[in-house]
Design an enzyme around this catalytic site. Structure first.
Site, PDB file in Angstrom:
ATOM      1  N   HIS A   1     -46.737  -7.025 -19.572  1.00 17.33           N
ATOM      2  CA  HIS A   1     -46.899  -7.969 -18.464  1.00 17.33           C
ATOM      3  C   HIS A   1     -45.566  -8.122 -17.747  1.00 17.33           C
ATOM      4  CE1 HIS A   1     -45.246 -10.492 -21.678  1.00 17.33           C
ATOM      5  NE2 HIS A   1     -44.762 -11.246 -20.718  1.00 17.33           N
TER       6      HIS A   1
ATOM      7  N   HIS B   1     -38.975  -7.516 -13.901  1.00 17.09           N
ATOM      8  CA  HIS B   1     -39.060  -6.230 -14.595  1.00 17.09           C
ATOM      9  C   HIS B   1     -40.148  -6.323 -15.659  1.00 17.09           C
ATOM     10  CE1 HIS B   1     -36.211  -8.826 -16.763  1.00 17.09           C
ATOM     11  NE2 HIS B   1     -36.863  -8.377 -17.822  1.00 17.09           N
TER      12      HIS B   1
END
Length: 199
Positions: free
Chosen positions: A136, A49
């Site tokens: 990220h 995620h």
């Protein structure tokens, strides 16, 4: 699996959930990097995620206030899209410890979204992050120096498959339960963004 830390509060974080298409592509990238022979603990594809904020241990009674603050902060935030493109590592590719895929288009929207959440959660006593937020997606963590040079070389030369884009229509508050075989993530609340799609 034996559940660990079960007597403590809820371990929570706020994130953008990745769709199954992106998860499958990231799994393919993990398989390619595995050929380097490096000693890496890979994140399970269904657990990958994009974290917006890690909240840590929370008492169950504070969850509703947290959700209200999130809903207030996101009430006028438009849905958007982003794509994943650069492959990299922290602290740097030459000495990889955390392997990640970065964000290209949509990076500004994600940063603004994280800032908005920070401002609203500050009223609940959550400390604002000192470091600049860098969107990220973590895909693995290096456990030893075994074949680290080969991994570094592969990271530098790897060409990501395209496209790796996704729409973001909601933000998710997750509960993380640590078990002997890895974390289990459970969505506590999905908070929708407004429907007018902006980039």
């Amino acid at each position: 699996n034996r559940i660990l830390m079960q007597n403590l509060g809820l371990r929570t974080f706020i994130a953008i959930e990745l769709d199954q298409n992106l998860q499958k592509i990231l799994e393919r990238i993990q398989s390619d990097l595995l050929k380097s022979g490096a000693d890496v603990k890979w994140v399970e594809p269904h657990n990958i995620h994009l974290t917006l904020k890690f909240l840590g241990e929370l008492e169950g009674g504070k969850i509703e206030g947290l959700i209200q603050a999130m809903e207030t902060g996101l009430s006028t935030y438009p849905a958007f899209s982003f794509d994943l493109t650069p492959l990299g590592a922290f602290p740097k590719v030459e000495h990889p410890k955390v392997l990640w895929v970065g964000v290209n288009s949509g990076k500004k929207q994600i940063q603004q979204l994280a800032d908005s959440l920070e401002d609203n959660l500050k009223t609940l006593g959550f400390k604002k992050e000192k470091k600049e937020f860098r969107p990220h997606v973590t895909i693995g963590r290096v456990r030893s120096s075994l074949n680290k040079f080969a991994l570094s070389k592969m990271l530098k030369n790897y060409s990501l498959p395209q496209p790796m884009a996704q729409n973001v229509k909601e933000i998710v508050l997750f509960k993380s339960t640590l078990t002997s075989s890895g974390p289990i993530y459970e969505a506590l609340r999905k908070i929708p963004l407004t429907k007018n799609n902006g980039r």
